[in-house]
Design an enzyme around this catalytic site. Structure first.
Site, PDB file in Angstrom:
ATOM      1  N   SER A   1       0.813 -10.449  -0.158  1.00  0.00           N
ATOM      2  CA  SER A   1      -0.562 -10.192   1.030  1.00  0.00           C
ATOM      3  C   SER A   1       0.285  -9.971   2.122  1.00  0.00           C
ATOM      4  O   SER A   1       1.884  -8.808   2.239  1.00  0.00           O
ATOM      5  CB  SER A   1      -1.198 -10.481   0.977  1.00  0.00           C
ATOM      6  OG  SER A   1      -1.976  -9.350   2.003  1.00  0.00           O
TER       7      SER A   1
ATOM      8  N   HIS B   1      -6.543  -7.571  -5.203  1.00  0.00           N
ATOM      9  CA  HIS B   1      -6.155  -8.188  -4.663  1.00  0.00           C
ATOM     10  C   HIS B   1      -5.962  -9.272  -5.357  1.00  0.00           C
ATOM     11  O   HIS B   1      -5.907 -10.259  -4.080  1.00  0.00           O
ATOM     12  CB  HIS B   1      -6.209  -7.597  -3.098  1.00  0.00           C
ATOM     13  CG  HIS B   1      -5.020  -8.255  -1.714  1.00  0.00           C
ATOM     14  ND1 HIS B   1      -4.177  -7.058  -1.656  1.00  0.00           N
ATOM     15  CD2 HIS B   1      -5.385  -9.369  -1.479  1.00  0.00           C
ATOM     16  CE1 HIS B   1      -3.368  -8.028  -1.177  1.00  0.00           C
ATOM     17  NE2 HIS B   1      -4.306  -9.146  -0.019  1.00  0.00           N
TER      18      HIS B   1
ATOM     19  N   ASP C   1      -5.748  -1.674  -6.454  1.00  0.00           N
ATOM     20  CA  ASP C   1      -6.259  -3.043  -5.031  1.00  0.00           C
ATOM     21  C   ASP C   1      -6.273  -1.510  -4.192  1.00  0.00           C
ATOM     22  O   ASP C   1      -5.453  -0.848  -3.468  1.00  0.00           O
ATOM     23  CB  ASP C   1      -4.335  -3.844  -4.383  1.00  0.00           C
ATOM     24  CG  ASP C   1      -4.527  -4.633  -4.023  1.00  0.00           C
ATOM     25  OD1 ASP C   1      -5.196  -4.891  -2.778  1.00  0.00           O
ATOM     26  OD2 ASP C   1      -3.159  -5.630  -3.512  1.00  0.00           O
TER      27      ASP C   1
END
Length: 446
Positions: free
Chosen positions: A303, A419, A390
């Site tokens: 991330s 995610h 995502d």
């Protein structure tokens, strides 16, 4: 193989939108779910050619019987853009087919499905790719990009490296020694904190930096890599100690606030400048350790951490391998070109109204910080992974960034993940890391 047999044979591939979703698994008869459904793309790899109609088949059973007559609604549009196609289909003999549009330019297309069965609502979301290998970035490369960061690194190198290392026996294990590190990184007293994890066994080891995900939050040491024979430094980026009391932690976090918009008016005042340069100082620290093998240096993150991993590899030529999973900060100008952009989505319809500076100023500043422009500078082997579903770090900007990397790369794509990632992806990541470690460097005395 007909589609019904395919339905029974393939592992379910979905993007879970709720905990209510059930999957087909081998279970004891008494523990099987009464209702199950499976989504299968009309192209088995979830990839379509430009101009081809995207489609999915939904197969549903209740108690082993095909579902009949249930109405399914669908809503489709390009990745993170407005819905442009809607419709309804009905299950017949346990199957419903949804066609949800074409793309004539490389990108991703999203479809959401909704239906109700016996009073229970089901909603799922899926994305498919159109010629993803041809997705190019929208962000421009500043002409003085390299000169600017060379100057910044030179300025940062003048700051004396000061460290405070506090052993943490309560967090250590039989195989890993854990310490808290306070590390000076930038003028005006900016420090970062991090957990140093070292194998207890005497020897020289590879080192790896692990920068954090987004936000201002507490973080934990991760001994899994030290157990594999790597010294790691897992950091935060804001100078907030993880050992502060709840009230003080909340107070300091509040002062930092919406850091991705702080100083956005200028490349030198932007908050992420000191963050990016703290990555280099973290590598300085790792290479100063007596337990480093003198050979191997890597960086890994997911991330926001995935973004910072690529930035590290693009900024610091001492990095020898990089691993980035679902990186943020990719192709930030995407929305200005009618397509998805990476977190924090500065120019989306929702966020652009909250920009603290004019769009032109933000675009200019961010061109020096966009992950794509660092990806273009990566020269070392890399492991990269992401999922199509995502919506936090969507696939379009991530693909643009990964396509910009010309170095050796292993890219693991799991279309059904959002995610988050499967344990299998983590396992493949660790296996890849082990190949980057010279066997002769492990567990040998200095």
């Amino acid at each position: 193989m007909n589609k019904l047999l395919f339905f029974l044979a393939i592992l379910i591939i979905v993007c879970p939108a709720s905990d209510a979703q059930e999957t087909f698994q081998h279970r004891a008869p008494g523990s099987r779910s009464y209702f199950n459904f499976l989504v299968v793309p009309t192209q088995a790899d979830w990839r379509f050619s430009l101009g081809e109609e995207a489609g999915i088949d939904i197969y549903a059973q209740a108690g082993g019987n095909p579902v009949e007559g249930v109405k399914l609604s669908f809503f489709a549009g390009n990745d993170m853009m407005n819905i442009d196609t809607t419709g309804q289909v009905v299950f017949e003999n346990g199957r419903a087919h949804v066609s949800f549009g074409k793309m004539n330019v490389p990108g991703y297309r999203t479809v959401s499905i909704e239906f109700t069965f016996e009073g229970k609502n089901y909603r799922e979301m899926y994305k498919v790719a159109f010629a993803p290998e041809s997705i190019l970035p929208t962000v421009e490369m500043p002409k003085d990009f390299d000169a600017y960061w060379k100057k910044c690194k030179k300025e940062a190198s003048k700051i004396p490296m000061q460290t405070e290392i506090t052993p943490l026996p309560d967090l250590s294990t039989n195989s890993t020694e854990v310490s808290l590190v306070k590390l000076s990184c930038w003028p005006k007293g900016h420090n970062i904190y991090g957990y140093l994890c070292k194998p207890r066994r005497e020897g020289r080891y590879p080192v790896m930096l692990i920068p954090p995900g987004a936000g201002v939050k507490r973080f934990n040491p991760n001994p899994i890599y030290s157990e594999a024979g790597i010294i790691t430094f897992t950091t935060e980026i804001h100078g907030v100690s993880p050992f502060l009391g709840p009230e003080e932690f909340k107070l300091q976090s509040g002062h930092i606030g919406d850091y991705v918009n702080t100083g956005l008016e200028d490349r030198d005042s932007f908050y992420m400048k000191k963050v990016y340069l703290s990555l280099i100082r973290s590598v300085d620290f790792l290479l100063s350790l007596p337990g480093w093998n003198g050979k191997t240096v890597g960086v890994y993150g997911a991330s926001q951490g995935g973004a910072l991993a690529i930035v590290s590899a693009g900024l610091d030529d001492r990095i020898q391998f990089v691993s980035s999973i679902s990186p943020a900060f990719c192709d930030l100008t995407g929305y200005l070109h009618e397509r998805a952009a990476g977190w924090p989505r500065y120019f989306s319809k929702k966020e652009i109204a909250n920009l603290p500076v004019p769009v032109e100023s933000a675009v200019k500043t961010l061109s020096y910080y966009d992950v794509v422009n660092f990806a273009r500078r990566v020269k070392v082997p890399g492991f990269y992974a992401f999922g199509y579903c995502d919506n936090t770090c969507p696939p379009t900007p991530i693909t643009a960034a990964f396509n910009s990397i010309q170095a050796e790369k292993t890219v693991v794509i799991t279309p059904s993940s959002a995610h988050w990632r499967f344990e299998e992806t983590t396992r493949r990541h660790i296996e890849w890391l082990k190949k980057r470690i010279a066997p002769s460097s492990l567990n040998k005395k200095p």
